[in-house]
Design a protein around this motif. Sequence first.
Motif, PDB file in Angstrom:
ATOM      1  N   LYS A 381     -57.083 -45.501  -4.488  1.00  0.00           N
ATOM      2  CA  LYS A 381     -58.026 -45.680  -3.382  1.00  0.00           C
ATOM      3  C   LYS A 381     -57.703 -46.926  -2.560  1.00  0.00           C
ATOM      4  CE  LYS A 381     -62.223 -44.365  -4.115  1.00  0.00           C
ATOM      5  NZ  LYS A 381     -63.632 -44.279  -4.550  1.00  0.00           N
ATOM      6  N   TYR A 382     -57.079 -47.912  -3.208  1.00  0.00           N
ATOM      7  CA  TYR A 382     -56.740 -49.156  -2.525  1.00  0.00           C
ATOM      8  C   TYR A 382     -55.244 -49.453  -2.706  1.00  0.00           C
ATOM      9  CZ  TYR A 382     -61.798 -49.916  -2.430  1.00  0.00           C
ATOM     10  OH  TYR A 382     -63.151 -49.786  -2.218  1.00  0.00           O
ATOM     11  N   PRO A 383     -54.381 -48.828  -1.915  1.00  0.00           N
ATOM     12  CA  PRO A 383     -52.939 -49.084  -2.047  1.00  0.00           C
ATOM     13  C   PRO A 383     -52.585 -50.552  -1.847  1.00  0.00           C
ATOM     14  CG  PRO A 383     -53.345 -47.156  -0.662  1.00  0.00           C
ATOM     15  CD  PRO A 383     -54.662 -47.824  -0.867  1.00  0.00           C
ATOM     16  N   LYS A 384     -53.359 -51.267  -1.011  1.00  0.00           N
ATOM     17  CA  LYS A 384     -53.055 -52.672  -0.742  1.00  0.00           C
ATOM     18  C   LYS A 384     -53.406 -53.577  -1.931  1.00  0.00           C
ATOM     19  CE  LYS A 384     -51.645 -51.595   3.324  1.00  0.00           C
ATOM     20  NZ  LYS A 384     -50.179 -51.509   3.567  1.00  0.00           N
ATOM     21  N   ALA A 385     -53.941 -52.983  -2.978  1.00  0.00           N
ATOM     22  CA  ALA A 385     -54.215 -53.746  -4.191  1.00  0.00           C
ATOM     23  C   ALA A 385     -52.967 -53.860  -5.065  1.00  0.00           C
ATOM     24  CB  ALA A 385     -55.345 -53.084  -4.985  1.00  0.00           C
ATOM     25  N   PHE A 386     -51.835 -53.364  -4.562  1.00  0.00           N
ATOM     26  CA  PHE A 386     -50.582 -53.407  -5.309  1.00  0.00           C
ATOM     27  C   PHE A 386     -49.468 -53.950  -4.418  1.00  0.00           C
ATOM     28  CE2 PHE A 386     -53.233 -49.998  -6.869  1.00  0.00           C
ATOM     29  CZ  PHE A 386     -53.242 -50.206  -8.240  1.00  0.00           C
ATOM     30  N   VAL A 387     -48.567 -54.707  -5.014  1.00  0.00           N
ATOM     31  CA  VAL A 387     -47.421 -55.253  -4.287  1.00  0.00           C
ATOM     32  C   VAL A 387     -46.153 -54.924  -5.062  1.00  0.00           C
ATOM     33  CG1 VAL A 387     -46.327 -57.300  -3.324  1.00  0.00           C
ATOM     34  CG2 VAL A 387     -48.820 -57.165  -3.409  1.00  0.00           C
ATOM     35  N   LYS A 388     -45.221 -54.281  -4.371  1.00  0.00           N
ATOM     36  CA  LYS A 388     -43.900 -54.007  -4.936  1.00  0.00           C
ATOM     37  C   LYS A 388     -42.962 -55.134  -4.506  1.00  0.00           C
ATOM     38  CE  LYS A 388     -40.096 -50.660  -4.736  1.00  0.00           C
ATOM     39  NZ  LYS A 388     -39.633 -49.379  -4.135  1.00  0.00           N
ATOM     40  N   ILE A 389     -42.389 -55.826  -5.472  1.00  0.00           N
ATOM     41  CA  ILE A 389     -41.588 -57.017  -5.194  1.00  0.00           C
ATOM     42  C   ILE A 389     -40.127 -56.747  -5.511  1.00  0.00           C
ATOM     43  CG2 ILE A 389     -41.287 -59.464  -5.735  1.00  0.00           C
ATOM     44  CD1 ILE A 389     -44.201 -59.341  -6.828  1.00  0.00           C
ATOM     45  N   THR A 390     -39.253 -57.089  -4.580  1.00  0.00           N
ATOM     46  CA  THR A 390     -37.809 -57.048  -4.822  1.00  0.00           C
ATOM     47  C   THR A 390     -37.390 -58.419  -5.325  1.00  0.00           C
ATOM     48  OG1 THR A 390     -37.502 -55.418  -3.056  1.00  0.00           O
ATOM     49  CG2 THR A 390     -35.547 -56.583  -3.837  1.00  0.00           C
ATOM     50  N   LEU A 391     -36.940 -58.492  -6.550  1.00  0.00           N
ATOM     51  CA  LEU A 391     -36.616 -59.765  -7.175  1.00  0.00           C
ATOM     52  C   LEU A 391     -35.213 -60.234  -6.791  1.00  0.00           C
ATOM     53  CD1 LEU A 391     -38.059 -58.984 -10.722  1.00  0.00           C
ATOM     54  CD2 LEU A 391     -39.160 -60.259  -8.870  1.00  0.00           C
ATOM     55  N   GLY A 392     -34.969 -61.525  -6.945  1.00  0.00           N
ATOM     56  CA  GLY A 392     -33.658 -62.089  -6.645  1.00  0.00           C
ATOM     57  C   GLY A 392     -33.669 -62.884  -5.350  1.00  0.00           C
ATOM     58  N   LYS A 393     -32.659 -63.725  -5.186  1.00  0.00           N
ATOM     59  CA  LYS A 393     -32.532 -64.551  -3.993  1.00  0.00           C
ATOM     60  C   LYS A 393     -31.988 -63.751  -2.828  1.00  0.00           C
ATOM     61  CE  LYS A 393     -33.563 -68.754  -5.626  1.00  0.00           C
ATOM     62  NZ  LYS A 393     -34.536 -69.679  -5.031  1.00  0.00           N
ATOM     63  N   ALA A 394     -32.502 -64.046  -1.631  1.00  0.00           N
ATOM     64  CA  ALA A 394     -31.993 -63.399  -0.427  1.00  0.00           C
ATOM     65  C   ALA A 394     -30.641 -64.005  -0.058  1.00  0.00           C
ATOM     66  CB  ALA A 394     -32.983 -63.580   0.723  1.00  0.00           C
ATOM     67  N   GLU A 395     -29.778 -63.165   0.493  1.00  0.00           N
ATOM     68  CA  GLU A 395     -28.461 -63.631   0.937  1.00  0.00           C
ATOM     69  C   GLU A 395     -28.594 -64.430   2.235  1.00  0.00           C
ATOM     70  OE1 GLU A 395     -25.709 -63.349  -0.719  1.00  0.00           O
ATOM     71  OE2 GLU A 395     -26.606 -62.174  -2.336  1.00  0.00           O
ATOM     72  N   SER A 396     -27.735 -65.438   2.413  1.00  0.00           N
ATOM     73  CA  SER A 396     -27.733 -66.219   3.647  1.00  0.00           C
ATOM     74  C   SER A 396     -27.252 -65.361   4.800  1.00  0.00           C
ATOM     75  CB  SER A 396     -26.823 -67.444   3.480  1.00  0.00           C
ATOM     76  OG  SER A 396     -26.666 -68.112   4.716  1.00  0.00           O
ATOM     77  N   ASP A 397     -27.811 -65.586   5.995  1.00  0.00           N
ATOM     78  CA  ASP A 397     -27.407 -64.808   7.165  1.00  0.00           C
ATOM     79  C   ASP A 397     -26.236 -65.433   7.916  1.00  0.00           C
ATOM     80  OD1 ASP A 397     -28.524 -67.006   8.304  1.00  0.00           O
ATOM     81  OD2 ASP A 397     -30.135 -65.943   9.366  1.00  0.00           O
ATOM     82  N   GLY A 398     -25.600 -66.467   7.309  1.00  0.00           N
ATOM     83  CA  GLY A 398     -24.449 -67.103   7.946  1.00  0.00           C
ATOM     84  C   GLY A 398     -24.814 -68.329   8.736  1.00  0.00           C
ATOM     85  N   THR A 399     -26.102 -68.588   8.928  1.00  0.00           N
ATOM     86  CA  THR A 399     -26.527 -69.768   9.693  1.00  0.00           C
ATOM     87  C   THR A 399     -27.009 -70.873   8.760  1.00  0.00           C
ATOM     88  OG1 THR A 399     -28.806 -68.985   9.878  1.00  0.00           O
ATOM     89  CG2 THR A 399     -27.248 -68.274  11.573  1.00  0.00           C
TER      90      THR A 399
END
Length: 407
Positions: A381-399
């Motif tokens: 009933k409340y989808p916003k009551a859940f968070v799907k998290i992608t774990l790990g560090k983000a890659e640098s964008d070159g800047t």
Amino acid sequence: MSIMEQLAAEKKAAKAILDKGVDNITPDEQAELKKHYEEAKALSERISLFQEAGDGLDHLAGAKKHEAKQARTLGDFYVSVLAEKGLTVRDTKSGLFTTPEYKAATDTHAEGGAGYAPLLTETDENGRWPYERPLVVADLFSAGTMSGTTVKYPVYGAFEGGSGTVAEGGQKPQLHMPDPTWESDSLHEIAAWWKITDDMAEDLPFVVSEINQHAQYNLGLAEETQLLNGNGTDPNLKGLLNRDVQTLGKGADSDPDRLFAATTLISTATGFSADAIVINPADYQAIRLSKDSNGQYFGGGYFAGQYGNGGILQNPPIWGLKTVVTDAVAKGTAVVGAFKAGGTIYRKGGLVVESTNSHDTDFTSDKITFRIKERLALQVKYPKAFVKITLGKAESDGTGKRPCESE
């Protein structure tokens, strides 16, 4: 020949004549049909009288009849229902035998007990079974029952606006819950079947262990996978991770920081407090073994807590939330949620066990087929009551900067 086998034989003989059709049977066959019918009727009355008299005498004597629905395990429940009907597993060969619904599974270990038939074969129940991971995802959600086949419900999004200070004569800020969209989830069946031989059927503890240790576990395993990852295409459930839940991508901060940030996203969007984290064993291990700049484990070392303070916790919870470590969620993904408030598992009835030797070549092969099944639906009933998290560090964008996290 047992009375159940005699009854089955009379029914079979009568049906063979009936199948010829009323216009094609001879007077002799008509007399034979009458004979088989009367004999089957007498046998049925004899069985019914025996069972009714047994129940009546127990009642008159004040005996406390064993309550099948209080059986500690599904396998014990199956055997107790057989015993109440005066049957053995082999007696079910004469037709389909179905238990009532079982709703109170509290123990997954088989035990013998009063009312079991004498055994011709002893089974070692202390063998080493293959690894079976704990099945706990279903326990995180609220539980409900339903009488129909579909549950229709409103789905709420995030709050809009908010309270604030107001100058004299100024416009008040609006706090608004958007109109819900309507969803519906239908019951889906999860089932499995397997076979045993007639000789195995004489060993009731073996039958109990097969139901409890193998069949019920595998049914729960499929259920857990569907609850999280079902794609919603029939006959699959629409799992939690295929709903409109919040997402949190990789970022520059640590995984534990983002797990905590997810709890804030939940409370901001719904007002609920997160109550659990579901995480893959490999990801939990990385967090559990993380250390500070002094080489001390954040969660305590293998002999004592941080810097020797406190006792060791083998699997301490993350941020004080119930932490479910399971392969049900993919490596690199974690789910933080207000499970009890946000979702409900609806079940129609309970688990059902059926057995028969009418399947395939069972009769000629001295085998019995068992089937186990359940029906359930997942309501979120409340989808916003859940968070799907992608774990790990983000890659640098070159800047030299890392991409921002996204919701």
